[in-house]
Write a protein that holds these residues in place. Structure first.
Motif, PDB file in Angstrom:
ATOM      1  N   PHE A   1       8.296  -7.574 -10.584  1.00 11.71           N
ATOM      2  CA  PHE A   1       9.435  -8.516 -11.181  1.00 11.71           C
ATOM      3  C   PHE A   1       9.516  -9.169 -11.715  1.00 11.71           C
ATOM      4  CE2 PHE A   1      10.536  -4.641  -8.626  1.00 11.71           C
ATOM      5  CZ  PHE A   1      11.780  -4.267  -8.917  1.00 11.71           C
ATOM      6  N   ALA A   2      10.403  -9.771 -12.814  1.00 14.81           N
ATOM      7  CA  ALA A   2      10.575 -10.939 -13.587  1.00 14.81           C
ATOM      8  C   ALA A   2      11.654 -11.215 -14.141  1.00 14.81           C
ATOM      9  CB  ALA A   2       9.536 -11.276 -14.751  1.00 14.81           C
ATOM     10  N   PRO A   3      12.185 -11.360 -13.070  1.00  6.89           N
ATOM     11  CA  PRO A   3      13.611 -12.252 -13.609  1.00  6.89           C
ATOM     12  C   PRO A   3      13.792 -13.425 -15.061  1.00  6.89           C
ATOM     13  CG  PRO A   3      14.057 -13.145 -11.105  1.00  6.89           C
ATOM     14  CD  PRO A   3      12.294 -12.538 -12.188  1.00  6.89           C
TER      15      PRO A   3
ATOM     16  N   HIS B   1       4.555  -6.438  -7.450  1.00  9.65           N
ATOM     17  CA  HIS B   1       4.599  -7.848  -8.928  1.00  9.65           C
ATOM     18  C   HIS B   1       5.378  -8.997  -8.427  1.00  9.65           C
ATOM     19  CE1 HIS B   1       1.566 -11.132 -10.168  1.00  9.65           C
ATOM     20  NE2 HIS B   1       2.644 -11.259 -11.042  1.00  9.65           N
ATOM     21  N   LEU B   2       5.434 -10.052  -7.799  1.00  8.51           N
ATOM     22  CA  LEU B   2       6.664 -11.031  -8.156  1.00  8.51           C
ATOM     23  C   LEU B   2       6.874 -12.402  -9.054  1.00  8.51           C
ATOM     24  CD1 LEU B   2       8.582 -10.464  -4.260  1.00  8.51           C
ATOM     25  CD2 LEU B   2       9.266  -9.143  -6.251  1.00  8.51           C
ATOM     26  N   ALA B   3       6.874 -12.148 -10.073  1.00 15.03           N
ATOM     27  CA  ALA B   3       7.211 -13.787 -11.242  1.00 15.03           C
ATOM     28  C   ALA B   3       7.591 -14.068 -11.139  1.00 15.03           C
ATOM     29  CB  ALA B   3       6.505 -13.330 -12.083  1.00 15.03           C
ATOM     30  N   THR B   4       8.839 -15.330 -10.085  1.00 13.39           N
ATOM     31  CA  THR B   4      10.175 -15.857  -9.521  1.00 13.39           C
ATOM     32  C   THR B   4       9.770 -17.417  -8.818  1.00 13.39           C
ATOM     33  OG1 THR B   4      12.135 -14.907  -9.109  1.00 13.39           O
ATOM     34  CG2 THR B   4       9.950 -14.406  -7.551  1.00 13.39           C
ATOM     35  N   HIS B   5      11.194 -17.490  -8.809  1.00 13.66           N
ATOM     36  CA  HIS B   5      11.230 -18.607  -7.979  1.00 13.66           C
ATOM     37  C   HIS B   5      10.853 -17.957  -6.562  1.00 13.66           C
ATOM     38  CE1 HIS B   5      11.466 -21.692 -11.002  1.00 13.66           C
ATOM     39  NE2 HIS B   5      12.127 -20.672 -11.632  1.00 13.66           N
TER      40      HIS B   5
ATOM     41  N   PHE C   1       2.161  -9.334  -4.133  1.00 13.96           N
ATOM     42  CA  PHE C   1       1.516 -10.883  -5.533  1.00 13.96           C
ATOM     43  C   PHE C   1       2.476 -11.486  -5.092  1.00 13.96           C
ATOM     44  CE2 PHE C   1      -2.246 -12.072  -7.770  1.00 13.96           C
ATOM     45  CZ  PHE C   1      -2.073 -13.467  -7.564  1.00 13.96           C
ATOM     46  N   LEU C   2       2.823 -12.478  -4.800  1.00 13.96           N
ATOM     47  CA  LEU C   2       3.623 -13.703  -4.486  1.00 13.96           C
ATOM     48  C   LEU C   2       3.967 -14.103  -5.146  1.00 13.96           C
ATOM     49  CD1 LEU C   2       4.707 -13.100  -1.308  1.00 13.96           C
ATOM     50  CD2 LEU C   2       5.654 -12.064  -2.959  1.00 13.96           C
ATOM     51  N   SER C   3       3.733 -14.424  -6.962  1.00 15.60           N
ATOM     52  CA  SER C   3       3.277 -15.208  -8.689  1.00 15.60           C
ATOM     53  C   SER C   3       4.167 -16.339  -8.411  1.00 15.60           C
ATOM     54  CB  SER C   3       2.636 -14.501  -9.685  1.00 15.60           C
ATOM     55  OG  SER C   3       2.902 -15.622  -9.987  1.00 15.60           O
TER      56      SER C   3
ATOM     57  N   SER D   1      -1.324  -5.904   2.647  1.00 15.49           N
ATOM     58  CA  SER D   1      -2.043  -6.687   2.479  1.00 15.49           C
ATOM     59  C   SER D   1      -1.177  -7.957   1.327  1.00 15.49           C
ATOM     60  CB  SER D   1      -3.784  -7.149   1.047  1.00 15.49           C
ATOM     61  OG  SER D   1      -3.668  -6.552   0.666  1.00 15.49           O
ATOM     62  N   THR D   2      -0.883  -9.983   1.245  1.00 15.32           N
ATOM     63  CA  THR D   2      -0.118 -10.216   0.396  1.00 15.32           C
ATOM     64  C   THR D   2      -1.998 -10.984  -0.389  1.00 15.32           C
ATOM     65  OG1 THR D   2       0.109 -12.323   1.575  1.00 15.32           O
ATOM     66  CG2 THR D   2       1.578  -9.422   1.611  1.00 15.32           C
ATOM     67  N   ILE D   3      -0.613 -11.622  -2.327  1.00 14.72           N
ATOM     68  CA  ILE D   3      -2.075 -13.081  -2.385  1.00 14.72           C
ATOM     69  C   ILE D   3      -0.395 -13.422  -2.269  1.00 14.72           C
ATOM     70  CG2 ILE D   3      -2.688 -13.997  -4.017  1.00 14.72           C
ATOM     71  CD1 ILE D   3      -4.134 -11.192  -4.427  1.00 14.72           C
ATOM     72  N   SER D   4      -0.339 -14.655  -1.642  1.00 12.28           N
ATOM     73  CA  SER D   4       0.723 -15.319  -1.824  1.00 12.28           C
ATOM     74  C   SER D   4       0.476 -17.136  -2.354  1.00 12.28           C
ATOM     75  CB  SER D   4       1.668 -15.710  -0.450  1.00 12.28           C
ATOM     76  OG  SER D   4       1.043 -15.820   0.774  1.00 12.28           O
ATOM     77  N   SER D   5       1.100 -17.977  -1.948  1.00  9.04           N
ATOM     78  CA  SER D   5       0.786 -19.269  -2.692  1.00  9.04           C
ATOM     79  C   SER D   5       0.770 -20.565  -1.216  1.00  9.04           C
ATOM     80  CB  SER D   5       1.478 -19.847  -3.738  1.00  9.04           C
ATOM     81  OG  SER D   5       2.873 -20.030  -3.521  1.00  9.04           O
ATOM     82  N   LEU D   6       0.267 -21.574  -1.338  1.00  7.15           N
ATOM     83  CA  LEU D   6       0.635 -22.786  -0.556  1.00  7.15           C
ATOM     84  C   LEU D   6       1.265 -24.129  -0.721  1.00  7.15           C
ATOM     85  CD1 LEU D   6      -3.153 -22.355   1.430  1.00  7.15           C
ATOM     86  CD2 LEU D   6      -0.823 -22.067   2.686  1.00  7.15           C
TER      87      LEU D   6
END
Length: 882
Positions: A662-664, A715-719, A753-755, A784-789
């Motif tokens: 997903f890429a809005p 995969h999420l490429a978003t805000h 994957f939370l980009s 599992s998730t890959i997420s950001s700090l």
């Protein structure tokens, strides 16, 4: 058998015969009236069970022509009878039935605070608060200030247990209002005494401690008690004076406790147990450790009638279940454990340490019972916090005893227990194959409760809605229990993954690292607010260590995180970062032996509290080597708790891969900046994993909710923002998806994957963990998730994302894929671009194994080989025919 018993038996037989005759004759009015009077007679003669049975008959045969207040009063009385036999759930059922009858508003207000008292007994403190709020609103509207005063006074226990700043401010307001009303209303001395006693207790609480304010109220309570010539109340007043002085003046406190003992009637076992417990606390502060243990054991005997030094596990289980409801047993068990711990530390007595651990485990079991009986999520979180207060002190005993088995159990119970329970419940409900409408109803009610708990609106409509949804959810759960016998066993207490099984499952190249950061109020017999603990478990050896000076260490973690979220702009920035990151590294891995142990290992880190805010990969191992990040020495991924992720691992069923990206790109309805490169990001992934990509307007909220159910790579490429003060969210092209909505969407994802920014951060709930967007996906079933700090950099994010998927497609594990992507970034960048800000934000949480993926090259190669074999078979067959 005396003459009174003979008379009573004859009377019972006569009335039962009369009731039976009227029931046969269908004389509803007579049956209802006789049974009601008969019920009152049973209660007056202390036959409460018979009073309840007879009152049920009266209610069943209630004459509908009679006033509604008559039925309301009967149901109110039924609730009271159940309360007397400590069946608080049935008591609430009766009280709530009375609320449905149109009757007296004044009685309804009383019912509200009676229900609140029952929920307090059950440990469901947030629901108790809600009913006190409703009671208060009724009496304010009726201007019934005497009832309002009682409501204010009764609410003390509930608000004091909630412990939040808002709850304590509300409690002080309630008590001061009650004290003010008492000066202008004609009320009993008992009511006046209860207000003064509650105020003295409020100013003795560790969060609101103010002895100067509390002591005058305690003396006023003492004066009233002596005026009433009530020795139990006099004794209780001296207890309050003792507690208020104990912190600064233990000798004076001891005198007050001795006076309390002198006034206490020998028949008042509960009060005696409180006095002995406070004498034990007081003697511990005076250094009389052996006497402290003796007094705590006396307290337990007075309270339970049982000697806990010689007791079977069956007896313990019975006592814990019977006596848990007022919270005193938990405190007494914890105090006893702390007394043993203090004595053992001074005498180096190993047997005393094991006794301390035993009593800490018993105290923890009482919390398990409260936790199980709480229906509101907010109440469960309160109990996780109370458990954390015990675990920090229990871990000190484990550390001194060098008992990693018990330590691992306490540490595991302090993390993601609610998440584990919810996941297990949902999965088992699915296995029961419940009808779809039932499942949807459960999800709907859960969602509504989550929304209302988040908003925390205290107006009458919102409070009643919360009650309605909670009651409906409890009723639904009870009906499932009745229909599916196996369901009840699914809700049993959490059992941590066995330490011995974990250790035996590890390869020589693996290590599990578990941390505990205590939350301690600093009071009691053995406060332990400054020491944290770590376990580093390998197949060969376990390192159990203590970390001191936690307040200073916390400030270092906060400083490190501030430096993580910014790029380096000067040489001074680099030096400052290396210094603080190395300091934190040395604290988390405190000996050379430990540092050698983790070198070259695959590390699974289970952080706690504020340790969840930093990536361990960016810690500096040595100041003598340039950019000597920990990632260069070990491969790292994270888990919420070992037990939770092991439960998730064994329940997986997917062995195929379907990708949804997903890429809005644009977010016009939400006024968020465009992410122009995000479409390219998901298309590059799609070249490795076949599936669907959603970009622009197609990347909307509805499409995501549908895709999440059927895809195992998301995969999420978003805000996104998990630091939102109201509730975390993820942005799509049309609207935001909020965390409470995410909880209700089931998924079978092997990887999410939370980009996006801040997807692994959020509010930290003590004893449970971070309420992050990443957690929301685990709640729904993700592996599992890959997420950001922190807020990620677009350019470096794309680099790491593409490299990670390239590695995944090559067949590496998720941990290796992300690890190599970060190392590759460091190898190909220099200068300020190697700051952790650019590469360290993304962390892998959960299962680290490879994705279940088709290797298309191998797949097509095998097809070609197969076709060649068939061709050769036909050639050979043709030759043979010739």
């Amino acid at each position: 058998m005396d003459s009174k018993e003979n008379t009573d038996i004859h009377k019972i037989e006569k009335i039962n015969s009369l009731l039976a005759q009227n029931i046969r004759d269908n004389q509803r009015t007579d049956v209802g009236l006789i049974a009601h009077r008969f019920s009152n007679w049973h209660y007056q003669n202390k036959r409460v069970a018979k009073a309840i049975a007879t009152l049920h008959i009266s209610i069943t045969y209630h004459n509908p022509d009679n006033a509604d207040t008559d039925l309301q009063n009967k149901l109110y009385k039924l609730g009271f009878f159940y309360y007397k036999i400590k069946d608080y759930k049935k008591s609430n059922e009766a009280y709530k039935r009375s609320l449905k009858v149109k009757g007296s508003n004044d009685l309804a207000g009383q019912v509200y605070y009676k229900i609140a008292a029952n929920y307090y007994k059950l440990g469901d403190y947030d629901l108790s608060r809600i009913y006190y709020e409703l009671s208060e609103q009724v009496f304010l509207k009726l201007k019934n200030y005497k009832r309002l005063l009682k409501c204010y006074s009764f609410s003390y226990n509930t608000y004091s247990k909630l412990e939040s700043k808002e709850a304590l401010e509300k409690l002080e307001y309630n008590l001061l209002q009650a004290d003010s009303l008492a000066t202008i209303l004609s009320i009993s001395n008992t009511d006046r005494y209860n207000i003064k006693k509650a105020l003295s207790s409020y100013y003795n609480d560790y969060k609101t401690r103010d002895s100067k304010k509390g002591i005058p109220f305690a003396y006023e309570a003492l004066h009233l008690a002596k005026k009433m010539k009530d020795s139990s109340l006099v004794s209780s007043s001296y207890i309050k004076l003792g507690i208020l002085n104990d912190h600064k003046y233990p000798d004076i406190a001891l005198d007050f406790h001795k006076k309390a003992l002198a006034y206490c009637p020998s028949s008042n076992k509960k009060l005696l147990s409180i006095i002995y417990a406070n004498l034990g606390l007081n003697n511990a502060h005076l250094g009389n450790n052996s006497l402290s243990i003796t007094q705590q054991l006396r307290s337990l005997v007075a309270y339970t009638g049982t000697d806990f030094k010689n007791i079977s596990s069956e007896e313990i289980s019975k006592i814990l279940n019977e006596r848990y409801e007022d919270g005193n047993l938990r405190t007494k068990l914890a105090n006893t454990a702390e007394s043993y711990l203090l004595f053992a530390e001074k005498t180096k007595n190993k047997e005393m340490l094991q006794e301390a651990i035993r009593y800490f485990k018993l105290a923890d079991k009482t919390i398990d019972i409260y936790h199980k009986n709480s229906s509101a999520n907010t109440s469960k979180l309160i109990w996780r916090k109370k458990a954390t207060e015990i675990y920090g002190r229990a871990l000190k005993a484990c550390y001194l005893a060098n008992d990693p088995t018990a330590a691992f159990e306490f540490m595991e119970k302090n993390k993601s227990l609610l998440l584990y329970e919810e996941q297990k419940k949902q999965r088992e409900l699915q296995n029961l194959q419940l009808p779809e409408p039932l499942v949807k109803r459960e999800q709907y009610l859960t969602n509504k409760l989550n929304e209302l708990e988040r908003i925390k609106n205290n107006d009458k409509v919102a409070l009643k809605l919360q009650i309605r949804y909670n009651d409906s959810l409890v009723a639904l759960t009870d009906s499932i229990k009745r229909m599916y016998k196996d369901y009840k066993s699914l809700l049993e207490s959490f059992t941590p993954f066995p330490y011995s099984d974990l250790k035996s499952s590890l390869t020589p190249n693996e290590a599990i690292i578990q941390y505990h950061i205590p939350i301690d109020n600093g009071y009691g017999i053995y406060p332990n607010a400054t020491n944290g603990y770590g376990l580093i478990i390998t197949a060969a050896k376990t390192h159990f260590f203590e970390m001191d000076s936690l307040q200073l260490f916390k400030s270092k973690i906060e400083e490190l995180q501030k430096k993580n979220i910014k790029p380096f702009t000067t040489k001074e920035d680099i030096v400052a970062y290396r210094t603080i990151a190395h300091t934190v590294y040395n604290k988390l891995f405190p000996t050379e032996e430990i540092r050698h142990t983790i070198e070259g290992k695959q590390l699974t880190i289970i952080p706690d509290d504020y340790l969840t805010t930093i990536p361990f990969e960016s810690l500096i191992v040595s100041l003598n080597t340039s950019n000597d990040y920990l990632i260069k020495h070990a491969q790292i991924h994270y888990k919420y708790s070992y037990t939770f992720h092991e439960e998730m691992r064994v329940s997986r069923s997917s062995n195929t891969s379907h990708f949804s990206g997903f890429a809005p790109v644009k977010f016009d309805p939400m006024d968020l900046s465009s992410l122009e490169d995000s479409q390219e990001e998901i298309e590059s992934i799609n070249s490795y994993y076949k599936g669907n990509t959603y970009s622009g307007v197609k990347a909307n909220k509805r499409a995501f909710k549908e895709a999440l159910k059927r895809s195992n790579i998301i995969h999420l490429a978003t805000h996104a923002d998990a630091t939102d003060s109201i509730i975390p969210w993820i942005a799509f092209s049309d609207k935001k998806l909020y965390l409470n909505e995410l909880y209700l969407i089931k998924n079978n994802a092997d990887l999410v994957f939370l980009s996006a920014c801040n997807t692994s951060t959020g509010k930290i709930e003590t004893g449970e963990g971070v309420m992050s967007l990443s957690r929301g996906f685990f709640y729904g079933g993700a592996n599992s998730t890959i997420s950001s700090l922190w807020n990620v950099d677009d350019k470096s994010t794309q680099y790491i994302v593409k490299q990670s998927y390239k590695n995944l497609y090559a067949g590496t594990s998720k941990a290796v894929a992300l690890h190599r992507a970060k190392l590759n970034y460091l190898e190909n960048h220099t200068g300020s671009e190697i700051a952790p800000y650019y590469w360290a934000s993304f962390v892998l949480i959960g299962d680290s194994s490879p994705l279940p993926t088709k290797n298309y090259f191998l797949y097509y190669s095998m097809e070609i080989v197969g076709m060649l074999l068939i061709f050769l078979f036909f050639i050979r067959r043709t030759k043979n025919k010739k």
